[in-house]
Design a protein around this motif. Sequence first.
Motif, PDB file in Angstrom:
ATOM      1  N   GLY A  58       4.653 -26.818 -40.498  1.00 40.72           N
ATOM      2  CA  GLY A  58       6.254 -27.396 -40.567  1.00 40.72           C
ATOM      3  C   GLY A  58       6.417 -27.740 -42.114  1.00 40.72           C
ATOM      4  O   GLY A  58       5.710 -27.251 -43.333  1.00 40.72           O
ATOM      5  N   PRO A  59       7.305 -28.381 -42.371  1.00 39.89           N
ATOM      6  CA  PRO A  59       7.756 -29.041 -43.685  1.00 39.89           C
ATOM      7  C   PRO A  59       6.339 -29.806 -44.365  1.00 39.89           C
ATOM      8  O   PRO A  59       6.776 -29.752 -45.543  1.00 39.89           O
ATOM      9  CB  PRO A  59       8.907 -29.710 -43.456  1.00 39.89           C
ATOM     10  N   ASP A  60       5.809 -30.571 -43.474  1.00 40.82           N
ATOM     11  CA  ASP A  60       4.647 -31.186 -44.185  1.00 40.82           C
ATOM     12  C   ASP A  60       3.150 -30.530 -43.777  1.00 40.82           C
ATOM     13  O   ASP A  60       2.888 -30.351 -42.685  1.00 40.82           O
ATOM     14  CB  ASP A  60       4.721 -32.747 -43.321  1.00 40.82           C
ATOM     15  N   PRO A  61       2.788 -29.950 -44.892  1.00 47.09           N
ATOM     16  CA  PRO A  61       1.477 -29.421 -44.709  1.00 47.09           C
ATOM     17  C   PRO A  61       0.441 -29.917 -44.013  1.00 47.09           C
ATOM     18  O   PRO A  61      -0.643 -29.454 -43.632  1.00 47.09           O
ATOM     19  CB  PRO A  61       1.102 -28.760 -46.271  1.00 47.09           C
ATOM     20  N   ALA A  62       0.417 -31.421 -44.166  1.00 45.66           N
ATOM     21  CA  ALA A  62      -0.462 -32.354 -43.725  1.00 45.66           C
ATOM     22  C   ALA A  62      -0.319 -32.547 -41.923  1.00 45.66           C
ATOM     23  O   ALA A  62      -1.346 -32.990 -41.278  1.00 45.66           O
ATOM     24  CB  ALA A  62      -0.598 -33.558 -44.131  1.00 45.66           C
ATOM     25  N   ILE A  63       0.834 -31.795 -41.438  1.00 43.53           N
ATOM     26  CA  ILE A  63       1.123 -32.110 -39.962  1.00 43.53           C
ATOM     27  C   ILE A  63       1.169 -30.589 -39.195  1.00 43.53           C
ATOM     28  O   ILE A  63       1.616 -29.757 -39.877  1.00 43.53           O
ATOM     29  CB  ILE A  63       2.215 -32.685 -39.937  1.00 43.53           C
ATOM     30  N   ILE A  64       0.711 -30.651 -37.983  1.00 42.33           N
ATOM     31  CA  ILE A  64       0.920 -29.633 -37.091  1.00 42.33           C
ATOM     32  C   ILE A  64       1.812 -30.128 -35.991  1.00 42.33           C
ATOM     33  O   ILE A  64       1.765 -31.059 -35.617  1.00 42.33           O
ATOM     34  CB  ILE A  64      -0.213 -29.258 -36.450  1.00 42.33           C
ATOM     35  N   TYR A  65       2.831 -29.373 -35.621  1.00 42.42           N
ATOM     36  CA  TYR A  65       3.996 -29.664 -34.934  1.00 42.42           C
ATOM     37  C   TYR A  65       4.090 -29.028 -33.583  1.00 42.42           C
ATOM     38  O   TYR A  65       3.709 -27.670 -33.504  1.00 42.42           O
ATOM     39  CB  TYR A  65       5.366 -29.329 -35.695  1.00 42.42           C
ATOM     40  N   ALA A  66       3.952 -29.730 -32.474  1.00 43.34           N
ATOM     41  CA  ALA A  66       3.981 -29.182 -31.146  1.00 43.34           C
ATOM     42  C   ALA A  66       5.224 -28.437 -30.840  1.00 43.34           C
ATOM     43  O   ALA A  66       6.289 -28.665 -31.313  1.00 43.34           O
ATOM     44  CB  ALA A  66       3.887 -30.130 -30.295  1.00 43.34           C
ATOM     45  N   TYR A  67       4.911 -27.320 -29.997  1.00 38.73           N
ATOM     46  CA  TYR A  67       5.993 -26.419 -29.856  1.00 38.73           C
ATOM     47  C   TYR A  67       6.885 -27.037 -28.570  1.00 38.73           C
ATOM     48  O   TYR A  67       6.735 -26.422 -27.518  1.00 38.73           O
ATOM     49  CB  TYR A  67       5.663 -24.984 -29.413  1.00 38.73           C
ATOM     50  N   GLU A  68       7.542 -28.138 -28.801  1.00 39.32           N
ATOM     51  CA  GLU A  68       8.277 -28.642 -27.729  1.00 39.32           C
ATOM     52  C   GLU A  68       9.791 -28.505 -27.704  1.00 39.32           C
ATOM     53  O   GLU A  68      10.286 -28.945 -28.828  1.00 39.32           O
ATOM     54  CB  GLU A  68       8.010 -30.099 -27.565  1.00 39.32           C
ATOM     55  N   SER A  69      10.171 -27.723 -26.921  1.00 40.58           N
ATOM     56  CA  SER A  69      11.383 -27.169 -27.241  1.00 40.58           C
ATOM     57  C   SER A  69      12.809 -27.946 -26.673  1.00 40.58           C
ATOM     58  O   SER A  69      14.070 -27.903 -27.125  1.00 40.58           O
ATOM     59  CB  SER A  69      11.999 -25.776 -26.372  1.00 40.58           C
ATOM     60  N   ALA A  70      12.587 -29.142 -25.946  1.00 37.99           N
ATOM     61  CA  ALA A  70      13.597 -30.058 -25.534  1.00 37.99           C
ATOM     62  C   ALA A  70      13.692 -31.425 -26.310  1.00 37.99           C
ATOM     63  O   ALA A  70      14.638 -32.141 -26.422  1.00 37.99           O
ATOM     64  CB  ALA A  70      13.818 -30.008 -24.232  1.00 37.99           C
ATOM     65  N   ASP A  71      12.193 -31.797 -26.719  1.00 38.61           N
ATOM     66  CA  ASP A  71      12.154 -33.000 -27.083  1.00 38.61           C
ATOM     67  C   ASP A  71      13.036 -33.515 -28.208  1.00 38.61           C
ATOM     68  O   ASP A  71      13.791 -34.400 -28.315  1.00 38.61           O
ATOM     69  CB  ASP A  71      10.805 -33.096 -27.533  1.00 38.61           C
ATOM     70  N   PRO A  72      13.410 -32.605 -29.429  1.00 36.38           N
ATOM     71  CA  PRO A  72      14.137 -33.047 -30.625  1.00 36.38           C
ATOM     72  C   PRO A  72      15.485 -33.158 -30.278  1.00 36.38           C
ATOM     73  O   PRO A  72      16.208 -33.773 -30.873  1.00 36.38           O
ATOM     74  CB  PRO A  72      13.656 -31.490 -31.341  1.00 36.38           C
ATOM     75  N   VAL A  73      15.994 -32.666 -29.100  1.00 40.99           N
ATOM     76  CA  VAL A  73      17.504 -32.883 -28.728  1.00 40.99           C
ATOM     77  C   VAL A  73      17.373 -33.428 -27.363  1.00 40.99           C
ATOM     78  O   VAL A  73      18.474 -33.283 -26.596  1.00 40.99           O
ATOM     79  CB  VAL A  73      18.195 -31.504 -28.825  1.00 40.99           C
TER      80      VAL A  73
END
Length: 281
Positions: free
Chosen positions: A131-146
């Motif tokens: 994602g936007p921060d190369p030091a981070i891996i982001y989980a594919y959670e489709s409802a959590d952000p909203v």
Amino acid sequence: MPKPKFGAFNQGDIPKIAVFNKATIPLGVDLDQLIAAMQVYINQFIVPVWATPANLVKSTGFIAGAWAMVFLDDADQPGALAYHDLTPDGFPIAKVFVRTTLQNGDLVSVSASHELVEMLVDPAINLMTTGPDPAIIYAYESADPVEALTFPVNGIPMSDFVYPAYFEVFRKAGSVKFDQLGKVTQPFQILFLSGGYQIIFKAGQWSQVFGSASKKKAFVAEDRREHRSQQRTKAQLERADLKEIAKEEAKTAAGLRRAQRSGHSNAKARVLSRFNRRKRT
């Protein structure tokens, strides 16, 4: 990085999802109507975006070869922990904790649809992305952000969910649709007003980033036991233990029968006592 858990479910087939209720407290919505609304939610909203069809089937328990969604009171309900992470056949399972949901001030229909869309998008709970921060891996959670945003389906509130573009960092702000309601304006945005959050993996540990301080405070106070997102920290997912579930349910049923007999006996004793007092007078 954690050891990945590879999952390939129903390749080439449309999965069947057995939906059954083991909760002892009211859901706040008719189960048949909820299942019908969630089927529309899948067909009309999720499938056109994520191409993850499924057929929901009301049942009284697990169905061989089917995925599952079970409603339970909470993680302390007898037998709840024995449902583990997968069905007895090793397929995905979503657990909706009714009492926990209501205590958090949420609707069961929103929690159920939240779990449903996330199970369809990431059934093995092992999808991640950069994602936007190369030091981070982001989980594919489709409802959590909203997760606090909803829209009605058949008159029943359902959870908003993000689109694939949400996880595509190359997308420019406002260039495409990033969620069903059109509230997200750029990739990896966590809405302040939505109370959303994002699960991340950074420096060898899983954690979360929140859209607001109030969301973080509420999240910390929640009972997160047996939540699907917690399964990301496990080295291996476990299958539901049917024998343990049956044993705990039998113990609960026996306890209820004893309580009913005791209640009947006490009621009878009270009636006889009143009758004898009247007789003496």
